[in-house]
Design a protein around this motif. Sequence first.
Motif, PDB file in Angstrom:
ATOM      1  N   SER A  78       0.889  -1.108  -0.046  1.00  0.00           N
ATOM      2  CA  SER A  78       0.031   0.051   0.069  1.00  0.00           C
ATOM      3  C   SER A  78       1.152   1.087   0.081  1.00  0.00           C
ATOM      4  O   SER A  78       1.455   1.649   1.067  1.00  0.00           O
ATOM      5  CB  SER A  78      -0.813  -0.013   1.304  1.00  0.00           C
ATOM      6  OG  SER A  78      -1.478   1.149   1.378  1.00  0.00           O
ATOM      7  N   ALA A  93      -5.415   1.022   0.193  1.00  0.00           N
ATOM      8  CA  ALA A  93      -4.647   1.865  -0.138  1.00  0.00           C
ATOM      9  C   ALA A  93      -5.238   3.382  -0.417  1.00  0.00           C
ATOM     10  O   ALA A  93      -6.289   3.431  -1.126  1.00  0.00           O
ATOM     11  CB  ALA A  93      -4.218   1.424  -1.461  1.00  0.00           C
ATOM     12  N   CYS A  99      -2.023  -0.110  -4.837  1.00  0.00           N
ATOM     13  CA  CYS A  99      -2.345  -1.164  -4.350  1.00  0.00           C
ATOM     14  C   CYS A  99      -1.880  -2.299  -4.989  1.00  0.00           C
ATOM     15  O   CYS A  99      -2.208  -2.365  -6.330  1.00  0.00           O
ATOM     16  CB  CYS A  99      -3.945  -1.488  -4.211  1.00  0.00           C
ATOM     17  SG  CYS A  99      -4.414  -2.852  -3.249  1.00  0.00           S
TER      18      CYS A  99
END
Length: 267
Positions: A78, A93, A99
């Motif tokens: 993230s 995220a 992500c």
Amino acid sequence: MHPAATDTTRGTVIRADRLAFHPEGPCQVACAVGPHLGARTIRLDVVRIPAGATWKRPSGTAEENVAVVFQGTGQATSGRHRRPIAAADAVYAPTGDDCELTADRDAPLTAYVWTSRLLPGRPRATAPRRFTSLWDTTAQLTGFTGTGQAAPPARTATMNFLFWPGTGSPQLCLHCGVMQPGEYFSVHVHPHSEEAFIAFEGSGQLHLDGRWIDAEAGDVLYAPPGVPHGTRHPAQDAAAPRFVTCGGPTPFDPMLYERAGLSSEVI
């Protein structure tokens, strides 16, 4: 049980075995909830990542992503933060951060990924929670009796709040409903939010617009704003395995946090 709805303006239940996958790099992706159902604020994808492969969703300046590992193990990224992941782990995220999910070398990984474009005026947290598990019991809602669309049940389930305003999520949220036999998460509506959630573990029933529908792990429910929905574990055997769901309304609904006695302010 009644079949899933065909009029998607009132929502629908999507069976896991009916998902249509397409290639995305080395991975396979199915859009369970999105514009094809009339959804405007939420998209829910199912991502199958082969052993050793990586799936990545670049985040625009106004997009959030939440991923839940359904099966398998690997690594999640993230933004600049990276962690090992396994089934029931979740990743957030925030806007502007990628992500990324990578399956371990010896087995594939399957994840459900919620994506939403941030609505104007939504605040942004400076240090949001990025990693958690569906089993985190730090913040919970218990004794929820619904919003008046159905009689309250005798036994109510427990909901874990995982990504929510209290962890710095300005719009996307992730909740986990844990139901023992005979328990309900009461029928309710979100006046301004679209609901997308999955059956994560076990067998139970999903309520959609007046109907109870049998569900197995991997099935998806989508409810547009104002459409009643809920969940229950109808088994009579007290020793039956629990029924677990996860997902949430987008944008988050302050009503749920107010019922739990928690602030809905983004921190």
